[in-house]
Design a protein around this motif. Structure first.
Motif, mmCIF file in Angstrom:
data_model
loop_
_atom_site.group_PDB
_atom_site.id
_atom_site.type_symbol
_atom_site.label_atom_id
_atom_site.label_comp_id
_atom_site.label_asym_id
_atom_site.label_seq_id
_atom_site.Cartn_x
_atom_site.Cartn_y
_atom_site.Cartn_z
ATOM 1 N N ASP A 57 -36.124 5.631 -45.318
ATOM 2 C CA ASP A 57 -35.539 6.974 -45.311
ATOM 3 C C ASP A 57 -36.429 7.923 -46.117
ATOM 4 O O ASP A 57 -37.418 7.511 -46.704
ATOM 5 C CB ASP A 57 -34.092 6.957 -45.819
ATOM 6 C CG ASP A 57 -33.964 6.513 -47.260
ATOM 7 O OD1 ASP A 57 -34.891 6.774 -48.056
ATOM 8 O OD2 ASP A 57 -32.934 5.929 -47.614
ATOM 9 N N THR A 58 -36.071 9.188 -46.116
ATOM 10 C CA THR A 58 -36.917 10.211 -46.729
ATOM 11 C C THR A 58 -36.531 10.524 -48.172
ATOM 12 O O THR A 58 -37.034 11.470 -48.751
ATOM 13 C CB THR A 58 -36.879 11.511 -45.897
ATOM 14 O OG1 THR A 58 -35.511 11.933 -45.767
ATOM 15 C CG2 THR A 58 -37.478 11.297 -44.524
ATOM 16 N N THR A 59 -35.674 9.709 -48.748
ATOM 17 C CA THR A 59 -35.324 9.902 -50.158
ATOM 18 C C THR A 59 -36.450 9.346 -51.028
ATOM 19 O O THR A 59 -37.351 8.665 -50.544
ATOM 20 C CB THR A 59 -34.017 9.157 -50.502
ATOM 21 O OG1 THR A 59 -34.228 7.752 -50.319
ATOM 22 C CG2 THR A 59 -32.852 9.633 -49.644
ATOM 23 N N ASP A 60 -36.380 9.615 -52.340
ATOM 24 C CA ASP A 60 -37.358 9.041 -53.263
ATOM 25 C C ASP A 60 -37.336 7.521 -53.199
ATOM 26 O O ASP A 60 -38.373 6.871 -53.299
ATOM 27 C CB ASP A 60 -37.080 9.494 -54.702
ATOM 28 C CG ASP A 60 -37.436 10.950 -54.929
ATOM 29 O OD1 ASP A 60 -38.204 11.502 -54.117
ATOM 30 O OD2 ASP A 60 -36.954 11.525 -55.911
ATOM 31 N N TYR A 61 -36.147 6.954 -53.020
ATOM 32 C CA TYR A 61 -36.013 5.503 -52.913
ATOM 33 C C TYR A 61 -36.788 4.979 -51.697
ATOM 34 O O TYR A 61 -37.585 4.057 -51.813
ATOM 35 C CB TYR A 61 -34.536 5.118 -52.803
ATOM 36 C CG TYR A 61 -34.313 3.653 -52.560
ATOM 37 C CD1 TYR A 61 -34.322 2.755 -53.622
ATOM 38 C CD2 TYR A 61 -34.096 3.160 -51.285
ATOM 39 C CE1 TYR A 61 -34.132 1.402 -53.415
ATOM 40 C CE2 TYR A 61 -33.897 1.808 -51.065
ATOM 41 C CZ TYR A 61 -33.913 0.937 -52.135
ATOM 42 O OH TYR A 61 -33.732 -0.394 -51.918
ATOM 43 N N GLY A 62 -36.555 5.556 -50.533
ATOM 44 C CA GLY A 62 -37.225 5.106 -49.316
ATOM 45 C C GLY A 62 -38.728 5.298 -49.372
ATOM 46 O O GLY A 62 -39.502 4.403 -48.997
ATOM 47 N N LYS A 63 -39.154 6.462 -49.838
ATOM 48 C CA LYS A 63 -40.600 6.721 -49.929
ATOM 49 C C LYS A 63 -41.261 5.786 -50.934
ATOM 50 O O LYS A 63 -42.375 5.305 -50.718
ATOM 51 C CB LYS A 63 -40.852 8.186 -50.294
ATOM 52 C CG LYS A 63 -40.485 9.144 -49.159
ATOM 53 C CD LYS A 63 -40.846 10.576 -49.482
ATOM 54 C CE LYS A 63 -39.845 11.185 -50.411
ATOM 55 N NZ LYS A 63 -40.012 12.626 -50.609
ATOM 56 N N GLY A 64 -40.566 5.495 -52.032
ATOM 57 C CA GLY A 64 -41.117 4.593 -53.038
ATOM 58 C C GLY A 64 -41.232 3.168 -52.521
ATOM 59 O O GLY A 64 -42.245 2.498 -52.732
ATOM 60 N N GLN A 65 -40.202 2.689 -51.827
ATOM 61 C CA GLN A 65 -40.269 1.335 -51.270
ATOM 62 C C GLN A 65 -41.427 1.222 -50.277
ATOM 63 O O GLN A 65 -42.158 0.240 -50.276
ATOM 64 C CB GLN A 65 -38.949 0.948 -50.588
ATOM 65 C CG GLN A 65 -37.819 0.713 -51.544
ATOM 66 C CD GLN A 65 -37.961 -0.567 -52.351
ATOM 67 O OE1 GLN A 65 -39.034 -1.150 -52.512
ATOM 68 N NE2 GLN A 65 -36.853 -1.035 -52.889
ATOM 69 N N ASN A 66 -41.601 2.232 -49.433
ATOM 70 C CA ASN A 66 -42.714 2.233 -48.487
ATOM 71 C C ASN A 66 -44.055 2.213 -49.223
ATOM 72 O O ASN A 66 -44.953 1.441 -48.897
ATOM 73 C CB ASN A 66 -42.633 3.454 -47.573
ATOM 74 C CG ASN A 66 -43.847 3.579 -46.687
ATOM 75 O OD1 ASN A 66 -44.242 2.634 -46.003
ATOM 76 N ND2 ASN A 66 -44.458 4.742 -46.699
ATOM 77 N N LYS A 67 -44.180 3.045 -50.233
ATOM 78 C CA LYS A 67 -45.434 3.153 -50.989
ATOM 79 C C LYS A 67 -45.830 1.817 -51.621
ATOM 80 O O LYS A 67 -46.947 1.336 -51.431
ATOM 81 C CB LYS A 67 -45.279 4.217 -52.077
ATOM 82 C CG LYS A 67 -46.440 4.296 -53.037
ATOM 83 C CD LYS A 67 -46.145 5.284 -54.162
ATOM 84 C CE LYS A 67 -47.198 5.213 -55.242
ATOM 85 N NZ LYS A 67 -46.870 6.103 -56.361
ATOM 86 N N TYR A 68 -44.914 1.220 -52.366
ATOM 87 C CA TYR A 68 -45.264 0.008 -53.103
ATOM 88 C C TYR A 68 -45.390 -1.214 -52.192
ATOM 89 O O TYR A 68 -46.283 -2.033 -52.384
ATOM 90 C CB TYR A 68 -44.264 -0.237 -54.239
ATOM 91 C CG TYR A 68 -44.366 0.841 -55.290
ATOM 92 C CD1 TYR A 68 -45.519 0.958 -56.066
ATOM 93 C CD2 TYR A 68 -43.361 1.767 -55.482
ATOM 94 C CE1 TYR A 68 -45.652 1.954 -57.015
ATOM 95 C CE2 TYR A 68 -43.486 2.763 -56.434
ATOM 96 C CZ TYR A 68 -44.630 2.848 -57.196
ATOM 97 O OH TYR A 68 -44.756 3.846 -58.128
#
Length: 102
Positions: free
Chosen positions: A51-62
């Motif tokens: 998803d586009t939340t900080d949580y989703g973007k962070g999981q994708n990044k790491y």
């Protein structure tokens, strides 16, 4: 303040807040574990949906970062906006207002 469920690293690593303490790992720890586990199982291709939340973007990044040193690769990344689980039809107010009087 004890943050028990926030795994975004920036909450504690990105600031010098002495009053905030974390009791669980971060998404860095989760993503490393997930990438290690999945690649050891033999998986080599991934599609990351977040998803586009900080949580989703962070999981994708790491997670994507931990795939880089392996032979695995991410074929595609797909973002979606978070949605609410509550629909107008499920609220008591909308059920009572949709009834017809006899």
């Amino acid at each position: 303040m004890v943050v028990w469920g926030a795994i975004l690293p920036e909450i504690t690593y990105g600031n010098d807040y002495r009053e905030i303490h974390r009791v669980n790992g971060t998404m860095i720890n989760e993503s490393k574990l997930a990438a290690d586990f999945l690649t050891k199982q033999g998986y080599k291709k991934f599609v990351v949906v977040h998803d586009t939340t900080d949580y989703g973007k962070g999981q994708n990044k790491y997670f994507s970062e931990y795939l880089k040193p392996t032979v695995a690769r991410s074929l595609r990344r797909s973002r979606s906006a978070p949605t609410s689980r509550i629909s107008p039809r499920s609220s008591p107010r909308s059920r009572s207002s949709s009834r017809t009087s006899s």
